[in-house]
Structure formats: structure tokens, C-alpha cells
Design an enzyme around this catalytic site. Structure first.
Site, PDB file in Angstrom:
ATOM      1  N   HIS A  29       0.803  -1.219   0.000  1.00  0.00           N
ATOM      2  CA  HIS A  29       0.000   0.000   0.000  1.00  0.00           C
ATOM      3  C   HIS A  29       0.839   1.273   0.000  1.00  0.00           C
ATOM      4  O   HIS A  29       0.294   2.345   0.268  1.00  0.00           O
ATOM      5  CB  HIS A  29      -0.913   0.031   1.226  1.00  0.00           C
ATOM      6  CG  HIS A  29      -2.080  -0.898   1.158  1.00  0.00           C
ATOM      7  ND1 HIS A  29      -3.250  -0.591   0.508  1.00  0.00           N
ATOM      8  CD2 HIS A  29      -2.252  -2.147   1.662  1.00  0.00           C
ATOM      9  CE1 HIS A  29      -4.106  -1.590   0.621  1.00  0.00           C
ATOM     10  NE2 HIS A  29      -3.516  -2.551   1.311  1.00  0.00           N
ATOM     11  N   LYS A  40      -8.046  13.952   5.176  1.00  0.00           N
ATOM     12  CA  LYS A  40      -7.232  12.729   5.117  1.00  0.00           C
ATOM     13  C   LYS A  40      -6.120  12.860   6.150  1.00  0.00           C
ATOM     14  O   LYS A  40      -5.970  13.915   6.771  1.00  0.00           O
ATOM     15  CB  LYS A  40      -6.646  12.518   3.723  1.00  0.00           C
ATOM     16  CG  LYS A  40      -5.864  13.712   3.184  1.00  0.00           C
ATOM     17  CD  LYS A  40      -5.414  13.460   1.748  1.00  0.00           C
ATOM     18  CE  LYS A  40      -6.602  13.529   0.813  1.00  0.00           C
ATOM     19  NZ  LYS A  40      -6.555  12.512  -0.234  1.00  0.00           N
ATOM     20  N   ARG A  41      -5.361  11.801   6.324  1.00  0.00           N
ATOM     21  CA  ARG A  41      -4.234  11.849   7.241  1.00  0.00           C
ATOM     22  C   ARG A  41      -3.293  12.987   6.861  1.00  0.00           C
ATOM     23  O   ARG A  41      -3.040  13.228   5.676  1.00  0.00           O
ATOM     24  CB  ARG A  41      -3.509  10.497   7.184  1.00  0.00           C
ATOM     25  CG  ARG A  41      -2.393  10.293   8.154  1.00  0.00           C
ATOM     26  CD  ARG A  41      -2.038   8.809   8.221  1.00  0.00           C
ATOM     27  NE  ARG A  41      -1.908   8.218   6.900  1.00  0.00           N
ATOM     28  CZ  ARG A  41      -0.753   8.131   6.229  1.00  0.00           C
ATOM     29  NH1 ARG A  41       0.366   8.593   6.760  1.00  0.00           N
ATOM     30  NH2 ARG A  41      -0.708   7.548   5.041  1.00  0.00           N
ATOM     31  N   THR A  95      -8.566   6.466  -1.338  1.00  0.00           N
ATOM     32  CA  THR A  95      -9.961   6.011  -1.419  1.00  0.00           C
ATOM     33  C   THR A  95     -10.929   7.149  -1.138  1.00  0.00           C
ATOM     34  O   THR A  95     -12.090   7.080  -1.537  1.00  0.00           O
ATOM     35  CB  THR A  95     -10.232   4.853  -0.432  1.00  0.00           C
ATOM     36  OG1 THR A  95      -9.802   5.230   0.881  1.00  0.00           O
ATOM     37  CG2 THR A  95      -9.512   3.595  -0.868  1.00  0.00           C
TER      38      THR A  95
END
Length: 835
Positions: A377, A568-569, A676
Site C-alpha cells: 500500500h 485525510k491523514r 480512497t
């Protein structure tokens, strides 16, 4: 309920005969709810803020899952068919209630039952704590995978860790991120079933002892170990309207003995419970801060704990049915490793097969390499797991022996293929030599697996061309791509019910299980009446989010603004910093009187920085400082807002995603594996502004260039300028960029906090900046101007929005899981007698 004795297996087990299925009506649900609320939970008075309302509803729903869960287990056991264990250190499940009701098909009935008591399902659902057993996209992807596997009827069991404290709560204090514990279990977790009878023992420490067995074969035993119990808690994962309920098994650590009685009697209580505390620490906190050796050691313990308990679990059930005959084990099992974290499973399966079940090396290795499959990933080399050999020797000595043996045999294979190529051997060795030798866990996963996949077309290409090039040359047939997706049940049907209803009215409900049917919306993209309805849905979702933003931040947001979202992160490669620079650019234009034609815009940024990631936390601080200045300026009123959304999580995304209009996917090309969030926003009609990175490439291909705002250098262009990159020259040559930097460097956003922006300024001006922030500034600003222009044309923007939703079919995890199954798993669907 009647019972019968099972004599076929000789175990004497008593199996209860199945009672008729519980009714799915509002009357029956109300009856069960009142039973649990009054008789099990001991409550008489309904208080809307009480967690007991939520728990009673869960128990009523869980009863209906139980009967389907039992049938699913019986069907998979009866068929004896191939099955998959999905090993992941993260499962970011979020809230489960609404998704369970949707998949069971009783959302309306439950709503009606609660309304008879004057209650709203929405309020009850809000009482559920997020099951935050993950940090971001990796864990949320795993949760989506489980939903799709159940909906497709694939026999897949998720294996993870039941962290007592999940993803931390984020509080913003004077612009800084402050972490607070996420005690998500404090009100209980009524979905789970403790299965103490399936507890497994996991070893740490000790030493390896050699001996000769009765047949004269050399054997090894792991002795003098410190043991920990792994206790499983099972969570039901229902498929959509198909009666299938798969399992997520989460392991919790406990001591083998509660305490040392001798120490206790001697008056030393702390020493008496030391082993208990050490054991429980393994599953105490999601991903401890690995900035120090203790954090690293705990993370390695977590990874081995997950792998060992899960593999023991599967081997136990195999030997119950087949004894010590493993000849067909590989035909019936596949272990999918979700990223590098569970890579230790390769060595652990070897240990279990050889040391516990008596197999020779070659037989054990054949099984291992036929059952392990590895999903990568990340494209960031620093994100690949590497562990010090010394730490392995102390914690997992027997595993270290096995890894060295795997490596020795692998190096022999390399030498036979490329004789004398010592540089290649050094590059590919599982052990990185040096002053502190390190074990390359990603390489262990590759060597020990029959399949290695990336998660987007570009990501998979870059893996085989770069990070894993040597291995791809060695095993070209082992590498493949499986583009990620998200489940439309949660990310459209459940979280955006008004849009889901509009779509269903227009094209039917088949899209819930076949997202490609959204293609039918293309024919409505220019329909004026449908566009009006589409805009009305988006506006209602924006109003909902605006109320939430005001309650969390105290800032009002006009709903005629363009909702420009990046959640997001927080990480340098995701470039929240670039987004902040654009916000300053807009602020500067308005201040100078050059912003009269700009569309009013609310820039919403949210996300958490890892506790030990100093630069990411600095970026959060800088964004908040800039936001404070912008939002306090009267000239910006209803023209520009910059908002940092605090404590971003799955439930927040379920509110943000339906309201977003512009989706910021702006990572440096070649750094994001897939993403995503980009898919969730697209599915809900947001238009992407992004680089050619990760799944952005495939999203743009699906929706068309004209419905995507592209900017930024490509991977090849970045590689060309690396080494001669000159951000100072870029800034000096761009008046807009120069004004932005002067505002920052003048202290305009940190008058009373000197130095706050220093690290950020250095990162932008640094020629070695891996993230190429300055290089992409002008392209980003120009693409944002294109978005601004498009938003002014209501019909054009709505058309683009509809077409984004219509094009999202390929980005369902139903498609992703079908691809995994066709290319890797080879599973047969679960056959149930009835639903």
C-alpha cells in the site's frame, strides 16, 4: 429451543436446532427492543442521550444477524471449500448500526419502531462510538473489503486486533494538535461476542533449543518463553440482503496467569501483576508512537501477536478435521497480508508447520508460498517495515532463525540466476547489513508469497519499475494490480440517503450491489429537472455540514460557498501545505481588491498527524494560524473561509462526503498508492482537483478530462528535474507565489508566535524537497481558477457532478473483491439454503 447430540464426529457436542427466523417487522423489532432495554439492561425510563437505547437496538438487530451468522458458518464448514483469512493490523470500522440495518433490510422497520416511542433512529445511531481501530485509508479499506466480501458471498474472515484505545481523539488548542485517548469501549461494544474457548497462546522471548525426534530428525523448539493469551472477540459482518454474515475476529491480549501469588503474598503487588500488565499492553493502544525503542518493540509485538494468534486459529480448525495431514491445506486456504505489517506471518506459518506439526522444511515452504498473498500500500521506502535484528533476537529468536534460513536459500536462488552479482544480492537480501542489521519485512512478504499486488494501475507500475524492480525481474508473474474501491452501501446508500433515494427513483436500486448501473445517470446529466433535484440534495447536505462545522468550530459558513474539501491523514506527501498556500493566495487577492470575481469558497481541511510526526503537526498549526487570520478579517466575510475540521474520523466523513463539491487529491505524483477518499467524493458527486497520482489516473480516465481539474508535474517530470530543482527561482519568477511567501515570512500569520512557520518555509524553499510543493504551486492555482470558472456556471457544474457519480462504478470494492477473487483467491460463493 430443542437440542440434539452430534454423534457423527464422536465429540459428543450438543447442537441446538435452529428456531424459526425472527420476524423483521416493526412490531417484532419494537418488542425485542423493549425486552432488552427493560429486562437485560434494567432500564425503565427512556432518556434520549442514554447509551442504553443504542445498545438495546443493537441487541435487537444482532439477534437477527445471529441466525444468519450461524447459517453462514455451517455452510462454509459443510462445504469444506477454500477460504481466505484477511490479516490486517487496522480495521477502521466506524459506526456499525446503520450499515447493519441497511444490509439486513430493516432500516425502515427500525425507524418506525423507534418513532412509536418518540425516538429518532438518527439520534440513536449518534450514540455509537466509532470503532477507530485504524489510522486512515488502510484500515477503512479493510472495512470496505469485508462489507463487499459478505455481499458477494465470499468466505473471507478478517483478523485484527481489538485495541482498547483506538485512533486518538484530536483536540485543537491554540492551533496545535493535542492527542487524547480514544476510549471507544467505555460504554461497551454490543456487536462483539467473546470466544474464550478459542483463546490461543503466543510466545515471546526465550531461546531456540535443538533436539532429535523419535525418527532421528533434527528438530527445534522455542523454550523458556514469556507467554501471552490471545482471546478472540467476533464481530458479525453482514452482506447486503443475501443472508450471508461473515466474521471479523479481533484479538485481545491477556496474561496466562492473572498474577504471581508468591509476589502478592510477599507484599509486592506491582511485581505480582507485572506480567498481566505487560500482556495487556500489547493490545492497549492502536499503533504506539514508534519514535523510541519501546514504541518499536510494542509495535513488533502487536504484529507478531496478530499473525501468530490468527495462524494458530486456522491450523487448529484444520487439525480438528484433518489431523496432521496437510496435503490439501494449501488448496483450502489463502492468507491475504494487508500491507507489510503482518509479513511476519510468513515465518510464523513456517514455525508452526515445522515445530508444532512436524513438517519438513520443503513441505512447509511449499505450503507457505502457496497460501500467502501480499498487498503493498505504499511507494514510500521509509514506510516499509524494517526491524532491528537485535530486537528480533530478543523478542522472537525462533522466528529470526527461520528468517535467516529463508534468506540463505533465497540468496542461493539469486546466485543461480545471476552468478556473481553481489550488488543484486545485497539489494534483494532480507537482511540489510550495516552497523545495525535490519530485517526487510516487505522483502520477506514478497519472497514468501505467491502473489504481490499494488492497489492502483500507476502504483503497481511504479512498484515493478522502482521499489520492487529486482523482485519483479525475478518473478514477473507474481506481481499484479488490484485497484482499490469503497463500498457504496456505506459511502452512498447509508451516508447520503437523499442522493441514494434520488438515484434509485431515477434508475432503480440495482446500483446498491452493481455500481456500474450508475452509468444510467449519464442520460440525465443534462436534464434540467433532474439537475434541480441534484442541486437540492447537495444544498441540503451542505446545510447539514454547515451546522456541524458551526457546532465544532464556532464558525458560520454560508451554504452558497463552494465547499472545497481536503480530509485525510496529515502527511507531507498529501500536501495540505499546498492547499494552505492557495488559501493565502485567495486571501491576498481579496485583500488587494483583485478578488471581486472569485466564487465564495469554504476551504475545509481535516485530518490527524501521527503523534511523533513533528512536521505534520507543524502543518496543522500553520493551517490553523492562517485560518484564524482569514476568518477574523471582515473583508473575507462570506467570501472566503478556511476551516480546520477537528477530530476527523469515519463518522465525520459520512457527514462531509455528501456535502463536498471540490475534492482535493493533491499528493505529489508517485507518492500516493491509491487513495480512497477520492472515490468516496466522486461517488457523491464531488469533482476532483488532483495530480496524476494513485487512483486519480483511473478516476480521470473514467470521468473524462473535461470533468476533472488536472494539475501538477507527472512522475517522469519530477524524476527529470530532481537534482536541479530550484524552488527559490520558481518563487522569484511568480508574483503571486512571491506575495504568498512574503506574507508568511513577514510574520503576518504569527505576530506573537515567532518561528512557528520556520520549518514550513524551509520545506518549501528546500531544493531537496521530495514533495515538490513550489514546483506545483502555479499549476495548482491555475487549476483552481478553472474550478472557480466552472462553478459559476450552475448547469455545467451540476452536469460534471452527475457525471462523476455516474462514472464511479469501477471504484466499488465489489469490483475490487471480484478482482481479488478471480486473480488470487479462487473462492466459491457461500451457498445458503435461504436468506
Amino acid at each position: 429451543m430443542p437440542a440434539r447430540t452430534d454423534t457423527s464426529s464422536g465429540t459428543g457436542d450438543i447442537e441446538l436446532l435452529q428456531a424459526p427466523d425472527l420476524p423483521m417487522t416493526a412490531d417484532a423489532i419494537l418488542k425485542d427492543f423493549t425486552h432488552y432495554f427493560g429486562r437485560m439492561l434494567g432500564r425503565r425510563t427512556i432518556r434520549t442521550k442514554s447509551p442504553f437505547l443504542y445498545q438495546a437496538v443493537v441487541y435487537a438487530a444482532r439477534d437477527r444477524l445471529m441466525e444468519r451468522w450461524a447459517r453462514t458458518r455451517m455452510a462454509t464448514e459443510r462445504d469444506g471449500s477454500r477460504r481466505v483469512a484477511y490479516l490486517s493490523l487496522e480495521f477502521l470500522m466506524g459506526r456499525l448500526l446503520r450499515n447493519a440495518l441497511l444490509n439486513l433490510g430493516i432500516e425502515d422497520e427500525t425507524t418506525e419502531a423507534l418513532e412509536r416511542l418518540g425516538l429518532a433512529l438518527e439520534d440513536v445511531c449518534d450514540r455509537e462510538q466509532d470503532a477507530g481501530l485504524g489510522n486512515g485509508g488502510l484500515g477503512r479499506l479493510a472495512a470496505c473489503f469485508l462489507d463487499s466480501c459478505a455481499t458477494l458471498g465470499l468466505p473471507v474472515t478478517g483478523y485484527g486486533i481489538r485495541y482498547q484505545y483506538g485512533m486518538f481523539h484530536q483536540r485543537i488548542e491554540n492551533g496545535h494538535q493535542v492527542e487524547e485517548p480514544d476510549s471507544w469501549l467505555r460504554e461497551g461494544f454490543p456487536w462483539e461476542i467473546e470466544r474464550i474457548e478459542f483463546a490461543r497462546t503466543v510466545h515471546f522471548g526465550g531461546r531456540t533449543s535443538a533436539y532429535t525426534d523419535d525418527a532421528g530428525r533434527d528438530r527445534f523448539a522455542w523454550v523458556d518463553t514469556q507467554d501471552v493469551l490471545a482471546i478472540p472477540f467476533d464481530v458479525p459482518i453482514p452482506g447486503y440482503h443475501n443472508g450471508v454474515v461473515n466474521t471479523l475476529r479481533l484479538w485481545s491480549a491477556a496474561a496466562t496467569d492473572e498474577f504471581d501469588l508468591d509476589e502478592f503474598n510477599a507484599g509486592s503487588y506491582s511485581e505480582a501483576v507485572a506480567s498481566k500488565n505487560m500482556a495487556e499492553n500489547i493490545t492497549m493502544v492502536l499503533y504506539p508512537n514508534a519514535a523510541n525503542e519501546n514504541g518499536q518493540e510494542l509495535r513488533l509485538r502487536q504484529q507478531y501477536f496478530l499473525a501468530s494468534a490468527s495462524l494458530q486459529d486456522l491450523l487448529h480448525f484444520w487439525t480438528e478435521d484433518h489431523g496432521e495431514d496437510f496435503s490439501s491445506f494449501a488448496d483450502r486456504h489463502c492468507f491475504q497480508l494487508n500491507d507489510t505489517h503482518p509479513a511476519i506471518a510468513v515465518a510464523e506459518l513456517m514455525r508452526l508447520l515445522m515445530d508444532e506439526h512436524g513438517l519438513e522444511w520443503d513441505a512447509a515452504w511449499q505450503i507457505t508460498r502457496s497460501t500467502m498473498a501480499y498487498t503493498n500500500h505504499t511507494l514510500l521506502p521509509e514506510a516499509l517495515e524494517m526491524w532491528p535484528v537485535a530486537m528480533f533476537r530478543r523478542l522472537l529468536p525462533r522466528l529470526l532463525d527461520i528468517i535467516y534460513e529463508i534468506n540463505a536459500r533465497f540468496i542461493t536462488e539469486i546466485s543461480q540466476r545471476w552468478p556473481g552479482d553481489n550488488e543484486r544480492i545485497q539489494r534483494m537480501s532480507l537482511i540489510q547489513e550495516g552497523s545495525e542489521p535490519m530485517i526487510r519485512m516487505a522483502y520477506l512478504a514478497i519472497v514468501g508469497s505467491f502473489s504481490v499486488n499494488g492497489v492502483a494501475e500507476l502504483h503497481s507500475q511504479l512498484l515493478t519499475r522502482g521499489l520492487f524492480r529486482d523482485f519483479a525481474e525475478f518473478w514477473p508473474g507474481k506481481f499484479n494490480n488490484k485497484t482499490n474501491g469503497v463500498t457504496q452501501r456505506r459511502w452512498l446508500a447509508a451516508c447520503n440517503r437523499s442522493l441514494a433515494n434520488l438515484v434509485t427513483t431515477a434508475i432503480g436500486s440495482g446500483w446498491v450491489t452493481d455500481l456500474s448501473q450508475l452509468e444510467q445517470l449519464r442520460g440525465l446529466a443534462d436534464d434540467a429537472e433532474f439537475q434541480d433535484s441534484w442541486r437540492a440534495v447537495k444544498l441540503a447536505n451542505k446545510v447539514r455540514l454547515a451546522h456541524d462545522l458551526e457546532s465544532k468550530t464556532g464558525l458560520s459558513v454560508a451554504t452558497d460557498m463552494l465547499f472545497d474539501v481536503q480530509v485525510k491523514r496529515i502527511h507531507e506527501y498529501k500536501r495540505q501545505l499546498l492547499n494552505m498556500l492557495h488559501a493565502i493566495h485567495l486571501y491576498d487577492r481579496i485583500r488587494r481588491g483583485d478578488g471581486d470575481d472569485l466564487v465564495p469558497r469554504a476551504i475545509i481541511i481535516g485530518g490527524k498527524a501521527a503523534p511523533g510526526y513533528v512536521m505534520a503537526k507543524n502543518v496543522i498549526k500553520c493551517i490553523n494560524n492562517v485560518a484564524r487570520v482569514i476568518n477574523a478579517d471582515p473583508l473575507m466575510h462570506e467570501r472566503l473561509r478556511l476551516i480546520f475540521y477537528p477530530d476527523y474520523n469515519v463518522s465525520a466523513m459520512e457527514l462531509i462526503c455528501p456535502a463536498a463539491e471540490l475534492s482535493e487529491q493533491i499528493s505529489t505524483a508517485g507518492k500516493e498508492a491509491s487513495g480512497t477518499g477520492n472515490m468516496k467524493f466522486m461517488m457523491n458527486g464531488a469533482i476532483t482537483i488532483g495530480t496524476l497520482d494513485g487512483a486519480n489516473v483511473e478516476i480521470r480516465e473514467a470521468v473524462g478530462d473535461e470533468n476533472f481539474f488536472l494539475f501538477g508535474l507527472t512522475v517522469d517530470e519530477i524524476n527529470e528535474i530532481r537534482g536541479q530543482y530550484d524552488p527559490k527561482a520558481i518563487i522569484d519568477a511568480d508574483d503571486d507565489f512571491g506575495r504568498v511567501m512574503r506574507l508568511i515570512e513577514s510574520g503576518h500569520f504569527n505576530r506573537f508566535e515567532p518561528g512557528v512557520f520556520d520549518s514550513v518555509v524551509r520545506s518549501i524553499r528546500e531544493p531537496a524537497d521530495s514533495w515538490m510543493t513550489a514546483a506545483d504551486f502555479r499549476s495548482f492555482v491555475d487549476a483552481q481558477a478553472e474550478a472557480d470558472s466552472a462553478y459559476k456556471d450552475r448547469q455545467r457544474w451540476t452536469r460534471m457532478s452527475i457525471l462523476n457519480c455516474a462514472s464511479s462504478g469501477p471504484f466499488s470494492t465489489d469490483r475490487t473483491m471480484s478482482d481479488y477473487n478471480a486473480g488470487i483467491w479462487k473462492l466459491e460463493t457461500i451457498q445458503l439454503g435461504h436468506k
